[in-house]
Scaffold this active site. Structure first.
Site, short mmCIF file in Angstrom:
data_model
loop_
_atom_site.label_atom_id
_atom_site.label_comp_id
_atom_site.label_asym_id
_atom_site.label_seq_id
_atom_site.Cartn_x
_atom_site.Cartn_y
_atom_site.Cartn_z
N MET A 174 -2.41 -9.10 0.28
CA MET A 174 -2.74 -7.47 0.37
C MET A 174 -4.22 -7.50 0.03
O MET A 174 -4.89 -7.54 -0.93
CB MET A 174 -2.04 -7.25 -1.31
CG MET A 174 -0.57 -7.21 -0.96
SD MET A 174 0.26 -6.97 -2.50
CE MET A 174 -0.32 -7.95 -3.87
N ASP A 175 -4.83 -7.13 1.45
CA ASP A 175 -6.32 -7.34 1.38
C ASP A 175 -7.05 -5.82 1.45
O ASP A 175 -6.43 -5.10 2.17
CB ASP A 175 -6.73 -8.44 2.30
CG ASP A 175 -8.14 -8.62 2.39
OD1 ASP A 175 -8.75 -8.41 1.22
OD2 ASP A 175 -8.71 -9.36 3.16
N GLY A 176 -8.13 -5.68 0.73
CA GLY A 176 -8.73 -4.34 1.12
C GLY A 176 -8.83 -3.36 -0.08
O GLY A 176 -9.45 -2.55 0.05
N THR B 134 -3.59 -7.62 5.36
CA THR B 134 -4.23 -6.02 5.80
C THR B 134 -5.70 -6.46 5.86
O THR B 134 -6.09 -7.35 5.71
CB THR B 134 -3.70 -5.22 4.81
OG1 THR B 134 -3.98 -5.60 3.63
CG2 THR B 134 -1.98 -4.95 4.99
N SER B 135 -6.39 -5.24 6.41
CA SER B 135 -7.71 -5.07 6.22
C SER B 135 -8.55 -5.55 7.23
O SER B 135 -9.73 -5.64 7.30
CB SER B 135 -8.28 -5.54 4.78
OG SER B 135 -8.59 -6.98 4.79
#
Length: 241
Positions: A17-19, A189-190
């Site tokens: 879960m990046d960003g 993500t991101s």
């Protein structure tokens, strides 16, 4: 939606879960608000998974390397973990979702650890839906702790060198808590395209999907895009077609 084939759904989806921080900065918000939006996003993704028959969702919530972040941000994350786990207990019980937390929990706050142990125990009986949250997790640590456990068994005489194989190692990894220890699909993500020490052993034959969308904005359409990409792949597991 109609493009998805139920029989080709992954059984286990993992997410990095990046960003969250970038999402907050773009909106002029505090970092903690970004992480809070990210926590809500995880619950929403879990609901999307279970609606489509995906049994297990793993989330890389806090890596061992994340201890190097600013002290205030780390404290905020620990507070959010405890807050959301407590807040969602009625939801997990109503929806019959099992919760497991994996990682080196020796450094996390005692109050959070008590919350984790309580929710794990109260949801252990559920078997059809499973959320695995990785806190202070490192793929290298996971493999090394599995090796240490095997060495202890060998010293105790319960196993011999010839007994050690891939199946035995998998049974000692932290993902032994799930029926499907290896994720079929891993989403990050991101826009970053690396796994950052997450599930090093477990992802040997995992399909990867890298999304440019920041985690709090990752919604149903983005998830469907990842699932469509997954279902279009020819998974040969190193064998010839």
């Amino acid at each position: 939606m109609g493009l998805l084939r139920p029989e080709l759904m992954p059984r286990h989806v993992a997410v990095i879960m990046d960003g969250n921080r970038r999402w907050a900065v773009q909106r002029g918000l505090a970092t903690g608000q970004g992480h809070e939006a990210g926590a809500r996003g995880l619950v929403e993704l879990a609901q999307l998974c279970f609606k489509r028959g995906i049994h297990t969702l793993s989330a890389f919530a806090f890596s061992t390397e994340n201890w190097g972040r600013p002290h205030g941000e780390v404290n905020c994350l620990m507070f959010l973990f405890e807050k959301y786990l407590k807040l969602k207990i009625p939801f997990f019980q109503r929806e019959r979702i099992r919760i497991s937390v994996i990682g080196d929990v020796t450094k996390i706050p005692e109050s959070l650890l008590r919350t984790i142990r309580g929710i794990e125990e109260s949801t252990r009986i559920y078997s059809t839906k499973h959320i695995i949250i990785a806190i202070d997790y490192s793929g290298r640590y996971d493999i090394s702790q599995a090796c240490k456990r095997i060495v202890r068994k060998a010293k105790g005489g319960s196993i011999q060198m010839e007994d050690v194989d891939e199946d035995m190692i998998e049974k000692e990894l932290l993902t032994k808590c799930t029926e499907f220890p290896n994720p079929d699909l891993l989403i990050r993500t991101s826009g970053e395209q690396r796994i950052s020490n997450f599930y090093l052993w477990q992802s040997a034959y995992t399909e990867f999907f890298f999304s440019p969308v920041l985690w709090p904005d990752f919604g149903e359409d983005d998830f469907v895009e990842a699932l469509i990409s997954y279902q279009q792949r020819d998974r040969r597991f190193g064998q010839r077609a």
